[in-house]
Design a protein around this motif. Structure first.
Motif, short mmCIF file in Angstrom:
data_model
loop_
_atom_site.label_atom_id
_atom_site.label_comp_id
_atom_site.label_asym_id
_atom_site.label_seq_id
_atom_site.Cartn_x
_atom_site.Cartn_y
_atom_site.Cartn_z
N ASN A 2 0.63 -1.24 -0.13
CA ASN A 2 -0.14 -0.16 -0.07
C ASN A 2 0.90 1.14 -0.13
N ILE A 3 2.07 1.16 0.54
CA ILE A 3 3.01 2.46 0.48
C ILE A 3 3.38 2.91 -0.92
N PHE A 5 1.42 3.00 -3.49
CA PHE A 5 0.42 3.85 -3.85
C PHE A 5 0.67 5.40 -3.42
N LEU A 6 1.38 5.60 -2.20
CA LEU A 6 1.49 6.83 -1.92
C LEU A 6 3.02 7.26 -2.36
N MET A 7 4.01 6.43 -2.36
CA MET A 7 5.36 6.95 -2.56
C MET A 7 5.62 7.14 -4.21
N PRO A 9 3.37 8.48 -6.51
CA PRO A 9 2.74 9.64 -7.05
C PRO A 9 3.65 10.68 -6.29
N MET A 10 4.17 10.77 -4.95
CA MET A 10 4.78 11.67 -4.26
C MET A 10 6.31 11.78 -5.21
#
Length: 51
Positions: A2-3, A5-7, A9-10
């Motif tokens: 799940n990380i 999906f955050l990392m 785009p960042m």
């Protein structure tokens, strides 16, 4: 997992910001003359002191 999906785009946003800053700097003329500042230190002794 799940990380990701955050990392991802960042990381893409950070990369876009850096590319934008580079193009801004190149467009505003900050990268035009890279030789003169390096040679200016060699000619520093030729300046006359202020009186």
């Amino acid at each position: 997992m799940n990380i990701l999906f955050l990392m991802i785009p960042m990381a893409l946003m950070l990369g876009i910001v850096f590319v934008g800053i580079f193009f801004w700097a190149a467009g505003s003329g900050q990268l035009d003359d890279l030789e003169t500042p390096a040679h200016r230190i060699l000619n520093d002794n030729q300046r006359q002191p202020k009186q």
